[in-house]
Write a protein that holds these residues in place. Structure first.
Motif, PDB file in Angstrom:
ATOM      1  N   PRO A  59     -33.956  35.267  21.350  1.00 43.00           N
ATOM      2  CA  PRO A  59     -32.578  35.444  21.831  1.00 43.00           C
ATOM      3  C   PRO A  59     -31.612  35.730  20.678  1.00 43.00           C
ATOM      4  N   GLN A  60     -30.573  36.453  21.002  1.00 43.02           N
ATOM      5  CA  GLN A  60     -29.507  36.709  20.031  1.00 43.02           C
ATOM      6  C   GLN A  60     -28.570  35.495  19.989  1.00 43.02           C
ATOM      7  N   PHE A  61     -27.982  35.220  18.825  1.00 44.22           N
ATOM      8  CA  PHE A  61     -26.900  34.229  18.751  1.00 44.22           C
ATOM      9  C   PHE A  61     -25.656  34.841  19.381  1.00 44.22           C
ATOM     10  N   PRO A  62     -24.721  34.092  19.948  1.00 45.48           N
ATOM     11  CA  PRO A  62     -24.813  32.661  20.192  1.00 45.48           C
ATOM     12  C   PRO A  62     -25.591  32.372  21.465  1.00 45.48           C
ATOM     13  N   PHE A  63     -26.164  31.146  21.549  1.00 46.44           N
ATOM     14  CA  PHE A  63     -26.818  30.732  22.782  1.00 46.44           C
ATOM     15  C   PHE A  63     -26.651  29.230  22.992  1.00 46.44           C
ATOM     16  N   LEU A  64     -26.971  28.793  24.202  1.00 49.35           N
ATOM     17  CA  LEU A  64     -26.971  27.361  24.507  1.00 49.35           C
ATOM     18  C   LEU A  64     -28.358  26.823  24.217  1.00 49.35           C
ATOM     19  N   ALA A  65     -28.439  25.551  23.820  1.00 46.98           N
ATOM     20  CA  ALA A  65     -29.760  24.941  23.613  1.00 46.98           C
ATOM     21  C   ALA A  65     -29.803  23.586  24.287  1.00 46.98           C
ATOM     22  N   LEU A  66     -30.870  23.369  25.036  1.00 46.54           N
ATOM     23  CA  LEU A  66     -31.146  22.038  25.598  1.00 46.54           C
ATOM     24  C   LEU A  66     -32.307  21.466  24.797  1.00 46.54           C
ATOM     25  N   LEU A  67     -32.021  20.378  24.060  1.00 43.26           N
ATOM     26  CA  LEU A  67     -33.071  19.727  23.268  1.00 43.26           C
ATOM     27  C   LEU A  67     -33.511  18.472  23.985  1.00 43.26           C
ATOM     28  N   VAL A  68     -34.772  18.435  24.392  1.00 43.58           N
ATOM     29  CA  VAL A  68     -35.258  17.311  25.189  1.00 43.58           C
ATOM     30  C   VAL A  68     -36.570  16.789  24.590  1.00 43.58           C
ATOM     31  N   THR A 114     -31.714  13.925  23.818  1.00 42.73           N
ATOM     32  CA  THR A 114     -31.368  14.759  24.981  1.00 42.73           C
ATOM     33  C   THR A 114     -29.998  15.323  24.647  1.00 42.73           C
ATOM     34  N   GLN A 115     -29.965  16.577  24.262  1.00 38.60           N
ATOM     35  CA  GLN A 115     -28.705  17.148  23.793  1.00 38.60           C
ATOM     36  C   GLN A 115     -28.515  18.563  24.322  1.00 38.60           C
ATOM     37  N   LEU A 116     -27.263  18.889  24.606  1.00 43.87           N
ATOM     38  CA  LEU A 116     -26.878  20.268  24.869  1.00 43.87           C
ATOM     39  C   LEU A 116     -26.043  20.740  23.689  1.00 43.87           C
ATOM     40  N   LEU A 117     -26.410  21.891  23.137  1.00 42.40           N
ATOM     41  CA  LEU A 117     -25.723  22.395  21.950  1.00 42.40           C
ATOM     42  C   LEU A 117     -25.289  23.828  22.155  1.00 42.40           C
ATOM     43  N   ARG A 118     -24.262  24.204  21.430  1.00 39.65           N
ATOM     44  CA  ARG A 118     -23.925  25.615  21.303  1.00 39.65           C
ATOM     45  C   ARG A 118     -24.432  26.033  19.929  1.00 39.65           C
ATOM     46  N   VAL A 119     -25.226  27.095  19.869  1.00 33.41           N
ATOM     47  CA  VAL A 119     -25.819  27.542  18.609  1.00 33.41           C
ATOM     48  C   VAL A 119     -25.217  28.897  18.261  1.00 33.41           C
ATOM     49  N   ASP A 120     -24.413  28.931  17.197  1.00 33.11           N
ATOM     50  CA  ASP A 120     -23.758  30.190  16.816  1.00 33.11           C
ATOM     51  C   ASP A 120     -24.514  30.950  15.743  1.00 33.11           C
ATOM     52  N   ALA A 121     -25.291  30.214  14.951  1.00 33.57           N
ATOM     53  CA  ALA A 121     -26.094  30.822  13.890  1.00 33.57           C
ATOM     54  C   ALA A 121     -27.013  29.736  13.358  1.00 33.57           C
ATOM     55  N   LEU A 122     -27.909  30.085  12.456  1.00 27.05           N
ATOM     56  CA  LEU A 122     -28.747  29.072  11.827  1.00 27.05           C
ATOM     57  C   LEU A 122     -27.848  28.016  11.168  1.00 27.05           C
ATOM     58  N   GLY A 123     -28.000  26.770  11.560  1.00 30.32           N
ATOM     59  CA  GLY A 123     -27.201  25.695  10.952  1.00 30.32           C
ATOM     60  C   GLY A 123     -25.838  25.502  11.575  1.00 30.32           C
ATOM     61  N   GLN A 124     -25.441  26.351  12.496  1.00 27.69           N
ATOM     62  CA  GLN A 124     -24.120  26.175  13.137  1.00 27.69           C
ATOM     63  C   GLN A 124     -24.301  25.669  14.552  1.00 27.69           C
ATOM     64  N   TYR A 125     -24.339  24.362  14.671  1.00 26.51           N
ATOM     65  CA  TYR A 125     -24.658  23.708  15.926  1.00 26.51           C
ATOM     66  C   TYR A 125     -23.480  22.838  16.373  1.00 26.51           C
ATOM     67  N   THR A 126     -22.978  23.100  17.570  1.00 21.16           N
ATOM     68  CA  THR A 126     -21.900  22.282  18.113  1.00 21.16           C
ATOM     69  C   THR A 126     -22.449  21.460  19.265  1.00 21.16           C
ATOM     70  N   LEU A 127     -22.283  20.151  19.178  1.00 15.03           N
ATOM     71  CA  LEU A 127     -22.786  19.274  20.235  1.00 15.03           C
ATOM     72  C   LEU A 127     -21.859  19.351  21.444  1.00 15.03           C
ATOM     73  N   LEU A 128     -22.426  19.701  22.601  1.00 16.40           N
ATOM     74  CA  LEU A 128     -21.628  19.790  23.827  1.00 16.40           C
ATOM     75  C   LEU A 128     -21.798  18.540  24.680  1.00 16.40           C
ATOM     76  N   GLY A 129     -22.962  17.924  24.585  1.00 17.85           N
ATOM     77  CA  GLY A 129     -23.217  16.716  25.368  1.00 17.85           C
ATOM     78  C   GLY A 129     -24.538  16.112  24.943  1.00 17.85           C
ATOM     79  N   GLU A 130     -24.697  14.786  25.180  1.00 18.20           N
ATOM     80  CA  GLU A 130     -25.960  14.129  24.838  1.00 18.20           C
ATOM     81  C   GLU A 130     -26.128  12.882  25.679  1.00 18.20           C
ATOM     82  N   SER A 131     -27.302  12.280  25.605  1.00 19.10           N
ATOM     83  CA  SER A 131     -27.530  11.076  26.393  1.00 19.10           C
ATOM     84  C   SER A 131     -26.760   9.911  25.781  1.00 19.10           C
TER      85      SER A 131
END
Ligand code: KG4
Ligand code: ZN
Length: 334
Positions: A124-133, A138-155
């Motif tokens: 996938p091309q940046f930016p994308f959403l990521a669900l880490l489980v 358990t996290q939802l992130l916005r990924v804008d580039a390598l190392g640019q991770y914004t936490l949107l939500g977590e457990s």
């Protein structure tokens, strides 16, 4: 650039060779599942000792299988994870790099999971959403580039993988619990129990799985036994957990307008989760191959390679981070 990746953060000893031009050359994985099975969970000291026993022979086996006698760099997991287990991989990786006269780099375990689906040709091309489980996240992130991770939500409490593991333990199923619950659920009827879908009634992208776990405990102790009870409980639990994950992903798509979703970590191997996310209209979803969803050396070799290619590396004095939020990572050169 040919990178040797080493993963020892928990109960899998994983090694792999990833080449920036030719992709994954090979990988070896030794799972300690049998070692910890009697305890119903990972025993940290036993994990470290087993990594010590298995890691160097596994590296030798991998290099022999790939007809390689040296890599251009070494990437090892440096956190988060069990401190003793991390030390084994980090010291071995660092020592090999020193002997070969090549750079070494510590990799964030969750960045390894997050980037594993990008190893495919149609990444996938940046930016994308990521669900880490996984078992710990358990996290939802916005990924804008390598190392640019914004936490949107977590457990706010248990990770979803941890909930699978605890439900399995309550029902006397095998360890690790995720695959065991998923297997058992295949024989069950998800309609027989009506478990809560925590946090769906509240705005935002946080998760909670401890209430669901408690509902399962009550169902186990307070419903009369019958032949398919465990299967019905597994099916209803799996459906509730999956429905919450899928609903929050849908909400994240609406909130951000991003229509690309990467799903990673051990629970992304779950076939019900994959099937339900597949029904999310208008959103494209990426996963790692099932065998690369749980811990492995390939994801560390790949993530390490991306950072090494940008000139990042770490010095001789090792630093380990048993607790380490992914959002503390930076995209810049270290
Ligand atoms: O990513 P991972 O291998 O290790 C961590 O970084 O935690 O994830 C392990 C977690 C465990 O909780 C395991 O039960 C869960 O992933 N898991 C699954 C499945 N396969 C592994 N959960 C649900 N369904 C599966 N098929
Ligand atoms: Zn993991």
């Amino acid at each position: 650039m040919l990178v040797l990746g080493i993963e020892t953060s928990c109960d899998e000893t994983g090694v792999a060779l990833y080449d920036s031009e030719h992709g994954l050359l090979g990988q070896e994985l030794y799972s300690q599942i049998a070692l910890h099975a009697d305890y119903g969970g990972v025993v940290p000291e036993l994990a470290s000792r087993d990594h010590v026993r298995k890691l160097v022979p596994l590296v030798r086996q991998l290099m022999h299988a790939c007809s390689v006698d040296k890599a251009d760099a070494v990437a090892y997991t440096c956190g988060p994870g069990l401190a003793g287990a991390l030390m084994v991989g980090a010291m071995t990786g660092r020592a090999l790099a020193m002997a070969w006269g090549v750079p070494a780099l510590g990799v964030h375990h969750m960045e390894g999971h997050l980037l594993a689906p990008l190893m495919s040709a149609q990444a996938p091309q940046f930016p994308f959403l990521a669900l880490l489980v996984s078992g710990g996240h358990t996290q939802l992130l916005r990924v804008d580039a390598l190392g640019q991770y914004t936490l949107l939500g977590e457990s706010v409490d248990d990770a979803v993988g941890e909930a699978f593991d605890k439900v399995a333990k309550m029902l006397g199923l095998d360890y690790p619990g995720g695959p065991a619950v998923a297997r058992c659920a295949l024989q069950g009827n998800p309609e027989r129990f009506d478990f809560p879908q925590p946090m769906l009634d509240r705005p935002g992208l946080d998760f909670s799985f401890s209430g669901l776990k408690t509902a399962v405990r009550i169902a186990i102790t307070q419903t009369q036994d019958y032949p398919d009870k465990a299967a019905d409980i597994c099916a209803a639990f799996e459906r509730a957990a999956v429905d919450v994950l899928v609903a929050k992903c849908g909400r994240a798509v609406l909130m951000t307008g991003l229509r690309r979703l990467v799903v990673a970590g051990g629970v992304s191997a779950n076939l019900k989760l994959r099937a339900s996310l597949g029904e999310m209209a208008g959103t494209e979803v990426w996963y790692a191959p099932v065998e690369l969803c749980t811990d492995n050396g390939a994801m560390i070799a790949y993530a390490g390679c991306q950072r090494l290619l940008r000139g990042e590396h770490h010095g001789l004095a090792l630093e380990l981070f048993p607790r380490w939020p992914l959002t503390a990572l930076r995209g810049g050169v270290v």
